[in-house]
Design a protein around this motif. Structure first.
Motif, PDB file in Angstrom:
ATOM      1  N   ILE A 243      -5.368  59.293  44.991  1.00 39.71           N
ATOM      2  CA  ILE A 243      -5.639  60.181  43.864  1.00 39.71           C
ATOM      3  C   ILE A 243      -4.660  61.345  43.923  1.00 39.71           C
TER       4      ILE A 243
ATOM      5  N   ILE B  76      -6.552  59.087  39.038  1.00 36.48           N
ATOM      6  CA  ILE B  76      -6.885  57.965  39.921  1.00 36.48           C
ATOM      7  C   ILE B  76      -5.815  56.879  39.829  1.00 36.48           C
TER       8      ILE B  76
ATOM      9  N   VAL C 269     -14.715  56.532  43.026  1.00 34.80           N
ATOM     10  CA  VAL C 269     -13.915  57.751  43.143  1.00 34.80           C
ATOM     11  C   VAL C 269     -14.587  58.890  42.382  1.00 34.80           C
TER      12      VAL C 269
ATOM     13  N   CYS D 268     -12.953  53.011  40.276  1.00 36.85           N
ATOM     14  CA  CYS D 268     -12.939  54.291  39.567  1.00 36.85           C
ATOM     15  C   CYS D 268     -14.321  54.947  39.571  1.00 36.85           C
TER      16      CYS D 268
END
Length: 307
Positions: A61, A109, A129, A126
């Protein structure tokens, strides 16, 4: 409205022939193809590259901070590229502009791409994250009560799916979603897919090629986790800014999604850019419409963060 003449040279490219290059060469071409459009990166307060451990892989990231100090609202940004192409570098100038204009942190991301990482891996990665950002808000100097999500093209797709999952799982609460030129029904059959199916950069054949790389089987396109327009429930989702383009084959599904959200009582800002094609949002150095769309996104984010 007639097609914006600024696309004339770009559309001389035979985009469908590019799919025969092979994945790695196509990725290289795609990344370089934005160099003349995306603009010069602005200076921000700081940029921090990190890695988040997810069940899919170690996910890179990039966190952008403004020049001010304090605890920031944040936008989690997901890049486009049909689940096959793209990276955080392609959208680096966009993330910097949002950071400066909104005075927020932006967390971009770099999710795993297909066909190496097929559905549902990009979505799961995703989502994890995003959950990690909420769980580590203090360390990130981010306010967990003011976190939004958004993205361009399939980044918008993933943002819509994660917004639905956040409501259904209840593990975190997003305050806003930004959906730009997104594919919201992977195997959709809308008038704009026919009207704009050839000659405007993203083609109907191209969409089918991306689906083939991303999905294990086309039947997966019927899952709301792949096609958020097919969800049963659109209520209680974050307010949304949805941007569409007149000459985008994905235009209608974006506008249909806005209608579903609005009908379910969700506050929606919908704007269609006439004369414009898919992917325009990252053409900040060449298109007034791209700059206008960015200004709109920044305005809506500021409003969401200041409520």
């Amino acid at each position: 409205m007639t097609l914006n003449p600024k696309f004339e040279n770009l559309l001389k490219t035979d985009f469908e022939s590019l799919y025969s290059l092979g994945i790695e060469k196509l990725r290289e071409y795609y990344s370089k193809s934005w160099d003349d459009f995306k603009g010069i990166p602005e200076e921000v307060g700081s940029v921090v590259n990190r890695v988040v451990k997810t069940s899919i892989r170690d996910t890179p990231i990039r966190v952008y901070y403004p020049k001010t100090t304090g605890i920031y609202p944040a936008l989690i940004f997901i890049h486009g590229g049909g689940f096959v192409l793209g990276n955080i570098d392609v959208y680096d100038p966009i993330c910097r502009k949002i950071t400066n204009n909104v005075n927020c942190a932006v967390i971009s991301i770099d999710y795993g791409l297909a066909p190496e990482h097929k559905f549902p891996k990009p979505m799961e990665e995703c989502y994890q994250v995003t959950k990690w950002v909420f769980e580590n808000a203090d360390e990130l100097h981010v306010n967990p009560d003011t976190i939004a999500i958004g993205g361009d093209s399939v980044g918008g797709t993933l943002s819509a799916v994660i917004s639905q999952l956040s409501r259904d799982k209840g593990e975190f609460s997003l305050v806003y979603q930004v959906i730009i030129n997104a594919i919201l029904e992977l195997d959709g059959q809308t008038p704009s897919r026919i009207e704009n199916g050839e000659g405007y950069r993203l083609t109907t054949k191209g969409i089918a090629w991306f689906n083939q790389q991303h999905l294990n089987d086309i039947s997966e396109a019927k899952s709301p986790l792949a096609s958020p327009l097919l969800a049963d429930n659109f209520a209680d989702l974050p307010p949304a800014c949805i941007i569409t383009s007149e000459y985008d084959p994905l235009r209608d599904e974006g506008e249909n999604y806005a209608e579903r959200l609005s009908a379910a009582g969700v506050n929606v800002c919908l704007k269609r850019y006439d004369g414009i094609i898919h992917g325009f949002f990252n053409m900040q150095s060449t298109l007034e419409e791209a700059r206008d769309a960015l200004a709109l996104v920044c305005t809506k984010l500021r409003e969401a963060f200041n409520q």
